[in-house]
Motif scaffolding. Sequence first.
Motif, short mmCIF file in Angstrom:
data_model
loop_
_atom_site.label_atom_id
_atom_site.label_comp_id
_atom_site.label_asym_id
_atom_site.label_seq_id
_atom_site.Cartn_x
_atom_site.Cartn_y
_atom_site.Cartn_z
N ASP A 19 29.93 32.46 11.45
CA ASP A 19 30.46 33.78 11.15
C ASP A 19 31.46 33.72 10.00
O ASP A 19 31.45 34.58 9.12
N ASP A 20 32.32 32.70 10.01
CA ASP A 20 33.30 32.54 8.93
C ASP A 20 32.62 32.38 7.57
O ASP A 20 33.16 32.79 6.54
N LEU A 21 31.44 31.77 7.58
CA LEU A 21 30.71 31.53 6.34
C LEU A 21 29.77 32.68 5.99
O LEU A 21 29.00 32.60 5.04
N LYS A 22 29.83 33.78 6.76
CA LYS A 22 29.00 34.96 6.54
C LYS A 22 27.51 34.64 6.66
O LYS A 22 26.66 35.24 5.98
N ILE A 23 27.17 33.68 7.54
CA ILE A 23 25.78 33.35 7.82
C ILE A 23 25.43 34.00 9.16
O ILE A 23 25.98 33.63 10.19
N LYS A 24 24.55 34.97 9.13
CA LYS A 24 24.17 35.68 10.35
C LYS A 24 23.23 34.82 11.17
O LYS A 24 22.16 34.41 10.69
N ILE A 25 23.63 34.53 12.40
CA ILE A 25 22.83 33.69 13.28
C ILE A 25 22.35 34.51 14.48
O ILE A 25 23.15 35.10 15.21
N ASP A 26 21.04 34.54 14.67
CA ASP A 26 20.44 35.18 15.83
C ASP A 26 20.05 34.11 16.85
O ASP A 26 19.84 32.94 16.50
N MET A 27 19.94 34.51 18.10
CA MET A 27 19.50 33.62 19.17
C MET A 27 18.32 34.29 19.86
O MET A 27 18.46 34.88 20.94
N PRO A 28 17.13 34.23 19.25
CA PRO A 28 15.98 34.98 19.75
C PRO A 28 15.52 34.55 21.14
O PRO A 28 14.81 35.30 21.82
N GLU A 29 15.89 33.36 21.57
CA GLU A 29 15.48 32.85 22.88
C GLU A 29 16.65 32.77 23.85
O GLU A 29 16.59 32.07 24.86
N GLY A 30 17.72 33.48 23.52
CA GLY A 30 18.92 33.42 24.34
C GLY A 30 19.83 32.30 23.88
O GLY A 30 19.48 31.50 23.01
N THR A 31 21.03 32.24 24.46
CA THR A 31 21.99 31.22 24.08
C THR A 31 21.49 29.85 24.51
O THR A 31 21.26 29.61 25.70
N PRO A 32 21.32 28.92 23.54
CA PRO A 32 20.83 27.58 23.90
C PRO A 32 21.84 26.84 24.77
O PRO A 32 23.05 27.08 24.69
N ASN A 33 21.33 25.94 25.58
CA ASN A 33 22.20 25.08 26.38
C ASN A 33 22.82 24.03 25.47
O ASN A 33 22.13 23.14 24.97
N LEU A 34 24.12 24.13 25.23
CA LEU A 34 24.80 23.19 24.34
C LEU A 34 25.80 22.34 25.12
O LEU A 34 26.93 22.15 24.69
N ALA A 35 25.38 21.82 26.24
CA ALA A 35 26.23 20.90 26.98
C ALA A 35 26.55 19.69 26.12
O ALA A 35 25.70 19.22 25.35
N ALA A 36 27.79 19.20 26.21
CA ALA A 36 28.21 18.06 25.40
C ALA A 36 27.29 16.87 25.64
O ALA A 36 27.00 16.50 26.78
N ARG A 37 26.81 16.28 24.54
CA ARG A 37 25.88 15.16 24.64
C ARG A 37 26.32 14.05 23.68
O ARG A 37 26.34 14.24 22.47
N GLU A 38 26.62 12.92 24.26
CA GLU A 38 27.07 11.78 23.45
C GLU A 38 25.91 11.13 22.71
O GLU A 38 26.10 10.58 21.63
N ASP A 39 24.73 11.18 23.29
CA ASP A 39 23.55 10.58 22.68
C ASP A 39 22.37 11.53 22.76
O ASP A 39 21.88 11.84 23.84
N ILE A 40 21.92 12.00 21.60
CA ILE A 40 20.68 12.76 21.49
C ILE A 40 19.67 11.83 20.84
O ILE A 40 19.90 11.32 19.74
N LYS A 41 18.58 11.59 21.53
CA LYS A 41 17.63 10.57 21.08
C LYS A 41 16.27 11.19 20.78
O LYS A 41 16.00 12.34 21.11
N ILE A 42 15.42 10.39 20.14
CA ILE A 42 14.09 10.82 19.74
C ILE A 42 13.34 11.42 20.93
O ILE A 42 13.36 10.86 22.02
N SER A 43 12.73 12.56 20.71
CA SER A 43 11.93 13.36 21.65
C SER A 43 12.79 14.27 22.52
O SER A 43 12.25 15.10 23.26
N ASP A 44 14.12 14.17 22.44
CA ASP A 44 14.99 15.09 23.18
C ASP A 44 14.92 16.49 22.59
O ASP A 44 14.65 16.67 21.40
N MET A 45 15.20 17.48 23.42
CA MET A 45 15.39 18.84 22.95
C MET A 45 16.82 18.99 22.46
O MET A 45 17.76 18.50 23.10
N ALA A 46 17.00 19.65 21.31
CA ALA A 46 18.33 19.79 20.73
C ALA A 46 18.38 21.04 19.87
O ALA A 46 17.35 21.53 19.41
#
Length: 204
Positions: A19-46
């Motif tokens: 928002d500060d950068l004036k970039i409009k972001i939509d969430m067409p599938e609802g708010t994504p689950n952004l639980a804190a993740r220390e390791d995001i690895k190949i084939s994970d959803m992110a």
Amino acid sequence: MCNDYRLEVDIASIAQDFDDLKIKIDMPEGTPNLAAREDIKISDMAPIVRSGRVRGSGQLVNRRWSWAGQGGKPVYNFRSEGREFTSHRCLILADGFYEFTKPENPRQKRKTKWLFTLRDHAWFCIAGIWRETPEGEAFTMLTMEPGEDVAPYHSRQIIPLTRNQWSDWLDPTVPAGDVLRALPKGSLSVAQVYPPLAAQSALL
């Protein structure tokens, strides 16, 4: 090349920065689950922000990291040199990425793990692209020759983007060469994650 990264930033902070950068972001599938993740690895959803229908906008969605390449090997990194990427660009949300080096101590069984973070902001975006696959949409990270911060650790690197580059990468009319470049020396902080420094002394 990068096969592991981190995202521990909350959705409110991410939305506020766009928002500060004036970039409009939509969430067409609802708010994504952004639980804190220390390791995001190949084939994970992110979470990624893919180019929106309106110039200077984006869509925040969760997608699989990597698609199947030749022989079924996952395509999780993709060379950027000589390509324009005139469609299907995306921003990959992260607050750190990892590289691995061979251990200096022969008693150390695993590779040494290093965490790279941005010095001047709590999180950043990595340049990526996405595509349709039989299993659904998936994304990959773009790579290039390493900048001075990464070169001592790896012969290639992914491409962290500065905040003023996010909008340009979401705009496919902006030439890729104007956006995809290594950060200046000293932009990234590097910390040893494994083995922990306290435990490393025990291997000596």
